[in-house]
Design an enzyme around this catalytic site. Structure first.
Site, PDB file in Angstrom:
ATOM      1  N   MET A   1       0.581  -1.394   0.019  1.00 23.60           N
ATOM      2  CA  MET A   1       0.236  -0.261   0.106  1.00 23.60           C
ATOM      3  C   MET A   1       0.970   0.911  -0.406  1.00 23.60           C
ATOM      4  O   MET A   1       0.237   2.634  -0.919  1.00 23.60           O
ATOM      5  CB  MET A   1      -1.210   0.220   0.747  1.00 23.60           C
TER       6      MET A   1
ATOM      7  N   ASP B   1      -1.977  18.281 -10.590  1.00 24.43           N
ATOM      8  CA  ASP B   1      -1.867  20.086 -10.049  1.00 24.43           C
ATOM      9  C   ASP B   1      -0.710  20.667 -10.622  1.00 24.43           C
ATOM     10  O   ASP B   1      -1.727  21.646 -10.907  1.00 24.43           O
ATOM     11  CB  ASP B   1      -1.534  19.226  -9.364  1.00 24.43           C
TER      12      ASP B   1
END
EC number: 4.6.1.17
Length: 347
Positions: free
Chosen positions: A111, A126
Protein backbone atom coordinates in the site's frame (compact mmCIF):
# COMPACT_ATOMS: atom_id res chain seq x y z
CA UNK A 1 -11.42 -18.75 -2.13
CA UNK A 2 -9.27 -17.06 0.53
CA UNK A 3 -10.99 -15.05 3.22
CA UNK A 4 -10.67 -11.28 3.16
CA UNK A 5 -8.11 -10.43 5.84
CA UNK A 6 -9.61 -7.04 6.74
CA UNK A 7 -13.11 -8.39 7.40
CA UNK A 8 -14.07 -10.33 10.54
CA UNK A 9 -16.62 -13.17 10.76
CA UNK A 10 -19.45 -10.67 11.21
CA UNK A 11 -18.42 -8.79 8.07
CA UNK A 12 -17.03 -5.79 9.94
CA UNK A 13 -13.84 -4.03 8.92
CA UNK A 14 -10.88 -4.75 11.17
CA UNK A 15 -7.18 -4.06 11.44
CA UNK A 16 -5.25 -7.31 11.05
CA UNK A 17 -3.21 -8.44 14.06
CA UNK A 18 0.31 -9.06 12.70
CA UNK A 19 2.05 -9.64 16.02
CA UNK A 20 2.54 -13.37 15.34
CA UNK A 21 4.13 -12.82 11.93
CA UNK A 22 7.89 -13.10 11.42
CA UNK A 23 9.90 -9.96 10.75
CA UNK A 24 11.37 -10.13 7.24
CA UNK A 25 12.60 -7.67 4.65
CA UNK A 26 9.58 -6.44 2.70
CA UNK A 27 9.84 -4.75 -0.70
CA UNK A 28 7.07 -3.65 -3.06
CA UNK A 29 7.15 -1.96 -6.47
CA UNK A 30 4.13 -0.21 -7.98
CA UNK A 31 3.52 1.77 -11.16
CA UNK A 32 1.07 4.07 -12.89
CA UNK A 33 0.93 6.74 -15.57
CA UNK A 34 -0.39 10.22 -16.25
CA UNK A 35 -1.87 10.34 -19.73
CA UNK A 36 -1.50 13.83 -21.17
CA UNK A 37 -0.53 15.65 -24.38
CA UNK A 38 2.69 15.67 -26.35
CA UNK A 39 2.93 19.39 -25.55
CA UNK A 40 2.97 18.70 -21.82
CA UNK A 41 5.55 15.93 -22.23
CA UNK A 42 7.84 18.32 -24.10
CA UNK A 43 7.39 21.06 -21.50
CA UNK A 44 8.05 18.71 -18.55
CA UNK A 45 11.12 17.20 -20.18
CA UNK A 46 12.47 20.69 -20.86
CA UNK A 47 11.56 21.84 -17.33
CA UNK A 48 9.55 24.65 -18.91
CA UNK A 49 6.16 24.27 -17.21
CA UNK A 50 4.49 27.34 -15.62
CA UNK A 51 5.00 25.54 -12.29
CA UNK A 52 8.70 24.70 -12.23
CA UNK A 53 10.41 21.55 -10.89
CA UNK A 54 7.49 19.33 -11.85
CA UNK A 55 9.21 15.96 -11.39
CA UNK A 56 11.09 16.96 -8.23
CA UNK A 57 7.87 18.17 -6.63
CA UNK A 58 5.98 15.02 -7.63
CA UNK A 59 8.81 12.79 -6.38
CA UNK A 60 8.82 14.44 -2.95
CA UNK A 61 5.01 14.25 -2.81
CA UNK A 62 5.12 10.51 -3.58
CA UNK A 63 7.69 9.86 -0.86
CA UNK A 64 5.66 11.89 1.63
CA UNK A 65 2.49 10.04 0.63
CA UNK A 66 4.10 6.66 1.25
CA UNK A 67 5.14 7.78 4.73
CA UNK A 68 1.56 8.88 5.50
CA UNK A 69 -0.20 5.77 4.15
CA UNK A 70 -1.52 4.67 7.55
CA UNK A 71 -3.13 8.11 7.99
CA UNK A 72 -4.79 7.98 4.58
CA UNK A 73 -5.96 4.34 4.53
CA UNK A 74 -7.64 3.44 7.85
CA UNK A 75 -6.67 -0.23 8.20
CA UNK A 76 -3.00 0.09 7.22
CA UNK A 77 -0.34 -0.35 9.88
CA UNK A 78 2.20 2.31 10.72
CA UNK A 79 5.51 1.19 9.22
CA UNK A 80 9.11 2.25 9.71
CA UNK A 81 10.03 2.62 6.06
CA UNK A 82 13.72 2.19 5.34
CA UNK A 83 13.48 3.34 1.72
CA UNK A 84 11.00 4.95 -0.67
CA UNK A 85 11.97 5.74 -4.25
CA UNK A 86 9.91 7.38 -6.97
CA UNK A 87 11.07 7.54 -10.59
CA UNK A 88 9.58 8.79 -13.83
CA UNK A 89 9.80 7.92 -17.52
CA UNK A 90 8.21 9.23 -20.68
CA UNK A 91 6.31 7.98 -23.69
CA UNK A 92 4.91 10.21 -26.44
CA UNK A 93 1.76 10.95 -24.45
CA UNK A 94 2.37 9.80 -20.88
CA UNK A 95 4.56 10.33 -17.86
CA UNK A 96 5.16 6.92 -16.31
CA UNK A 97 5.58 6.55 -12.56
CA UNK A 98 7.33 3.79 -10.64
CA UNK A 99 7.67 3.65 -6.86
CA UNK A 100 9.40 1.17 -4.58
CA UNK A 101 9.03 0.90 -0.81
CA UNK A 102 11.06 -1.15 1.64
CA UNK A 103 10.89 -2.03 5.31
CA UNK A 104 11.83 -4.80 7.71
CA UNK A 105 8.80 -5.82 9.69
CA UNK A 106 5.74 -8.03 10.13
CA UNK A 107 3.58 -6.73 7.30
CA UNK A 108 4.07 -5.73 3.69
CA UNK A 109 4.58 -2.37 1.99
CA UNK A 110 2.33 -2.81 -1.04
CA UNK A 111 0.00 0.00 0.00
CA UNK A 112 2.92 2.33 0.64
CA UNK A 113 4.27 1.78 -2.88
CA UNK A 114 0.79 2.20 -4.41
CA UNK A 115 0.16 5.36 -2.38
CA UNK A 116 3.48 6.81 -3.52
CA UNK A 117 2.45 6.27 -7.16
CA UNK A 118 -1.03 7.72 -6.62
CA UNK A 119 0.15 10.83 -4.76
CA UNK A 120 3.00 11.43 -7.20
CA UNK A 121 0.53 11.09 -10.08
CA UNK A 122 -1.99 13.47 -8.54
CA UNK A 123 0.80 15.97 -7.96
CA UNK A 124 1.81 15.68 -11.61
CA UNK A 125 -1.82 16.36 -12.54
CA UNK A 126 -1.85 19.46 -10.37
CA UNK A 127 1.39 20.67 -11.93
CA UNK A 128 0.25 20.22 -15.57
CA UNK A 129 -3.45 21.07 -15.34
CA UNK A 130 -2.91 24.65 -16.49
CA UNK A 131 -1.80 23.27 -19.86
CA UNK A 132 -3.85 20.06 -19.95
CA UNK A 133 -6.83 19.97 -17.57
CA UNK A 134 -7.96 16.72 -19.24
CA UNK A 135 -4.89 14.73 -18.13
CA UNK A 136 -5.79 11.29 -16.72
CA UNK A 137 -4.06 9.31 -13.97
CA UNK A 138 -4.61 5.60 -14.61
CA UNK A 139 -3.30 2.04 -14.44
CA UNK A 140 -2.07 2.33 -10.83
CA UNK A 141 -1.03 -1.21 -9.98
CA UNK A 142 1.29 -3.40 -7.92
CA UNK A 143 4.11 -4.91 -9.98
CA UNK A 144 6.11 -7.01 -7.53
CA UNK A 145 6.44 -7.72 -3.83
CA UNK A 146 8.95 -9.60 -1.70
CA UNK A 147 8.98 -10.91 1.85
CA UNK A 148 6.72 -12.66 4.33
CA UNK A 149 5.59 -16.27 4.15
CA UNK A 150 4.52 -15.96 0.52
CA UNK A 151 7.95 -14.79 -0.63
CA UNK A 152 8.14 -13.35 -4.15
CA UNK A 153 5.08 -12.30 -6.18
CA UNK A 154 5.05 -10.74 -9.64
CA UNK A 155 2.00 -9.49 -11.51
CA UNK A 156 1.50 -12.15 -14.23
CA UNK A 157 1.29 -9.77 -17.18
CA UNK A 158 4.29 -7.86 -15.81
CA UNK A 159 6.61 -10.80 -16.53
CA UNK A 160 6.08 -10.40 -20.28
CA UNK A 161 6.02 -6.60 -20.28
CA UNK A 162 9.25 -6.51 -18.27
CA UNK A 163 11.05 -8.69 -20.79
CA UNK A 164 9.79 -6.54 -23.65
CA UNK A 165 10.63 -3.33 -21.84
CA UNK A 166 14.22 -4.32 -21.22
CA UNK A 167 14.74 -4.81 -24.94
CA UNK A 168 13.14 -1.48 -25.88
CA UNK A 169 15.20 1.44 -27.06
CA UNK A 170 13.97 3.59 -24.17
CA UNK A 171 15.29 1.94 -20.97
CA UNK A 172 12.91 3.96 -18.78
CA UNK A 173 9.75 2.30 -20.08
CA UNK A 174 8.29 -0.94 -21.41
CA UNK A 175 6.96 -1.47 -24.91
CA UNK A 176 3.50 -0.51 -23.72
CA UNK A 177 4.75 2.70 -22.11
CA UNK A 178 4.55 1.33 -18.57
CA UNK A 179 7.64 1.55 -16.35
CA UNK A 180 9.34 -1.72 -15.59
CA UNK A 181 10.51 -2.95 -12.22
CA UNK A 182 13.61 -4.57 -13.63
CA UNK A 183 16.87 -3.36 -12.10
CA UNK A 184 18.36 -0.65 -14.24
CA UNK A 185 21.09 1.89 -13.63
CA UNK A 186 20.23 5.39 -12.58
CA UNK A 187 21.74 7.97 -14.94
CA UNK A 188 24.22 8.98 -12.25
CA UNK A 189 24.91 5.52 -10.82
CA UNK A 190 28.47 4.57 -9.92
CA UNK A 191 29.75 2.41 -12.78
CA UNK A 192 31.73 0.41 -10.21
CA UNK A 193 29.00 -0.13 -7.64
CA UNK A 194 28.61 -3.61 -6.18
CA UNK A 195 26.53 -5.52 -3.65
CA UNK A 196 27.71 -8.64 -1.82
CA UNK A 197 24.97 -11.06 -0.75
CA UNK A 198 25.43 -14.02 1.59
CA UNK A 199 22.98 -16.95 1.66
CA UNK A 200 23.41 -18.65 5.03
CA UNK A 201 20.69 -19.56 7.50
CA UNK A 202 23.17 -20.00 10.33
CA UNK A 203 25.03 -16.77 9.62
CA UNK A 204 21.71 -14.89 9.46
CA UNK A 205 20.78 -16.36 12.86
CA UNK A 206 24.15 -15.41 14.33
CA UNK A 207 25.18 -19.00 15.10
CA UNK A 208 28.02 -19.04 12.57
CA UNK A 209 30.51 -16.37 11.53
CA UNK A 210 30.61 -15.84 7.78
CA UNK A 211 34.03 -15.20 6.24
CA UNK A 212 33.13 -15.41 2.56
CA UNK A 213 31.15 -12.17 2.34
CA UNK A 214 33.88 -10.04 3.92
CA UNK A 215 36.49 -11.66 1.64
CA UNK A 216 34.50 -10.71 -1.48
CA UNK A 217 33.87 -7.22 -0.13
CA UNK A 218 37.56 -6.68 0.56
CA UNK A 219 38.52 -7.88 -2.92
CA UNK A 220 35.95 -5.64 -4.64
CA UNK A 221 37.08 -2.61 -2.64
CA UNK A 222 40.65 -3.28 -3.76
CA UNK A 223 39.38 -3.29 -7.36
CA UNK A 224 37.92 0.19 -6.90
CA UNK A 225 34.28 -0.74 -6.29
CA UNK A 226 31.96 1.01 -3.89
CA UNK A 227 30.46 -1.94 -2.04
CA UNK A 228 27.20 -2.42 -0.13
CA UNK A 229 27.16 -5.40 2.19
CA UNK A 230 27.73 -8.15 2.90
CA UNK A 231 23.95 -8.52 3.17
CA UNK A 232 23.21 -11.77 4.99
CA UNK A 233 19.94 -13.65 4.39
CA UNK A 234 18.69 -17.11 5.39
CA UNK A 235 18.73 -19.61 2.51
CA UNK A 236 14.93 -19.55 2.29
CA UNK A 237 14.90 -15.75 1.85
CA UNK A 238 17.63 -15.41 -0.77
CA UNK A 239 15.03 -14.24 -3.32
CA UNK A 240 14.21 -11.31 -1.05
CA UNK A 241 17.92 -10.67 -0.66
CA UNK A 242 18.39 -10.51 -4.42
CA UNK A 243 15.50 -8.07 -4.75
CA UNK A 244 17.15 -5.93 -2.09
CA UNK A 245 20.54 -6.13 -3.79
CA UNK A 246 19.12 -5.22 -7.20
CA UNK A 247 16.87 -2.42 -6.00
CA UNK A 248 19.28 0.41 -6.87
CA UNK A 249 20.53 -1.18 -10.11
CA UNK A 250 24.19 -1.74 -9.11
CA UNK A 251 26.78 -2.67 -11.72
CA UNK A 252 27.57 -5.97 -10.00
CA UNK A 253 26.01 -8.38 -7.49
CA UNK A 254 28.06 -11.29 -6.15
CA UNK A 255 26.35 -13.93 -4.02
CA UNK A 256 28.01 -16.56 -1.89
CA UNK A 257 26.37 -19.69 -0.52
CA UNK A 258 23.28 -21.74 -1.31
CA UNK A 259 24.65 -23.22 -4.55
CA UNK A 260 24.90 -26.88 -3.49
CA UNK A 261 22.48 -29.79 -3.65
CA UNK A 262 21.03 -29.68 -0.14
CA UNK A 263 17.24 -29.16 0.21
CA UNK A 264 17.70 -25.58 1.41
CA UNK A 265 20.14 -24.49 -1.33
CA UNK A 266 18.10 -22.25 -3.64
CA UNK A 267 20.41 -19.45 -4.74
CA UNK A 268 20.63 -20.60 -8.41
CA UNK A 269 16.84 -20.84 -8.72
CA UNK A 270 16.34 -17.41 -7.14
CA UNK A 271 19.02 -15.96 -9.41
CA UNK A 272 17.58 -17.42 -12.61
CA UNK A 273 14.25 -15.83 -11.70
CA UNK A 274 15.79 -12.34 -12.02
CA UNK A 275 18.15 -12.94 -14.95
CA UNK A 276 17.46 -11.81 -18.51
CA UNK A 277 20.51 -13.51 -20.01
CA UNK A 278 22.85 -16.12 -18.59
CA UNK A 279 26.65 -16.14 -18.84
CA UNK A 280 27.18 -19.91 -18.64
CA UNK A 281 30.88 -19.68 -19.46
CA UNK A 282 31.57 -17.69 -16.31
CA UNK A 283 29.80 -20.18 -14.05
CA UNK A 284 31.45 -23.13 -15.81
CA UNK A 285 34.92 -21.58 -15.46
CA UNK A 286 34.40 -21.14 -11.71
CA UNK A 287 33.35 -24.78 -11.37
CA UNK A 288 36.24 -26.04 -13.47
CA UNK A 289 38.81 -24.12 -11.49
CA UNK A 290 37.46 -25.52 -8.23
CA UNK A 291 37.13 -29.07 -9.52
CA UNK A 292 40.79 -29.14 -10.58
CA UNK A 293 41.75 -28.99 -6.90
CA UNK A 294 38.66 -30.31 -5.12
CA UNK A 295 36.41 -32.76 -7.00
CA UNK A 296 33.34 -31.95 -4.89
CA UNK A 297 33.37 -28.43 -6.38
CA UNK A 298 31.58 -29.99 -9.37
CA UNK A 299 28.45 -30.14 -7.20
CA UNK A 300 28.11 -26.36 -7.20
CA UNK A 301 25.05 -25.26 -9.21
CA UNK A 302 25.96 -21.57 -9.28
CA UNK A 303 24.93 -19.45 -12.26
CA UNK A 304 25.95 -16.07 -13.69
CA UNK A 305 24.17 -13.64 -15.94
CA UNK A 306 22.62 -10.22 -16.48
CA UNK A 307 19.61 -8.84 -14.62
CA UNK A 308 18.89 -5.78 -16.71
CA UNK A 309 22.31 -4.13 -16.81
CA UNK A 310 23.47 -5.66 -13.53
CA UNK A 311 25.97 -8.53 -13.61
CA UNK A 312 25.02 -11.26 -11.12
CA UNK A 313 27.45 -14.05 -10.19
CA UNK A 314 26.88 -16.93 -7.76
CA UNK A 315 29.93 -18.14 -5.83
CA UNK A 316 30.04 -21.18 -3.51
CA UNK A 317 29.74 -20.67 0.22
CA UNK A 318 33.24 -21.91 1.10
CA UNK A 319 36.42 -19.81 1.41
CA UNK A 320 38.10 -21.97 -1.23
CA UNK A 321 35.16 -21.63 -3.61
CA UNK A 322 35.18 -17.86 -3.19
CA UNK A 323 38.94 -17.77 -3.82
CA UNK A 324 38.47 -19.73 -7.05
CA UNK A 325 35.63 -17.46 -8.11
CA UNK A 326 37.67 -14.33 -7.54
CA UNK A 327 40.55 -15.81 -9.56
CA UNK A 328 38.20 -16.39 -12.50
CA UNK A 329 36.43 -13.03 -12.26
CA UNK A 330 39.45 -10.79 -11.83
CA UNK A 331 40.73 -10.92 -15.44
CA UNK A 332 37.18 -10.84 -16.88
CA UNK A 333 35.43 -8.21 -14.84
CA UNK A 334 36.60 -4.94 -16.42
CA UNK A 335 35.92 -6.16 -19.95
CA UNK A 336 32.53 -7.55 -18.93
CA UNK A 337 31.53 -4.27 -17.29
CA UNK A 338 32.58 -2.38 -20.41
CA UNK A 339 30.55 -4.68 -22.65
CA UNK A 340 27.43 -4.32 -20.52
CA UNK A 341 27.86 -0.54 -20.59
CA UNK A 342 27.98 -0.64 -24.40
CA UNK A 343 31.73 -0.70 -24.96
CA UNK A 344 34.33 -3.46 -24.72
CA UNK A 345 35.11 -4.08 -28.38
CA UNK A 346 36.22 -7.59 -29.24
CA UNK A 347 39.91 -7.09 -29.80
Amino acid sequence: MSELSHVDREGRARMVDVSAKAETTRIAVAAGELRTTAEVIALVRADDMPKADVLSTARLAGISGAKKTSELIPLCHQLALSSVKVEFGFTDTAITIEASAKTTGQTGVEMEALTAVAVAGLTLHDMVKAVDPAAVLNNVRLLTKEGGKHGHWTRPEHVESTAAGRAAADPTSGSDGAPVAAPRPHPDRDSRSAVVLVASTRAAAGTRADTTGPAITEWLAAQGFSVRGPLVYPDAEIGTGLADALLDGPALVITTGGTGASPTDSTPEATRAVLDRELPGVADAIRQRGTAKFPLAALSRGVAGLAGSTIVVNLPGSPGGVKDGIAVLEPLLNHLLAQVAGGGDHE
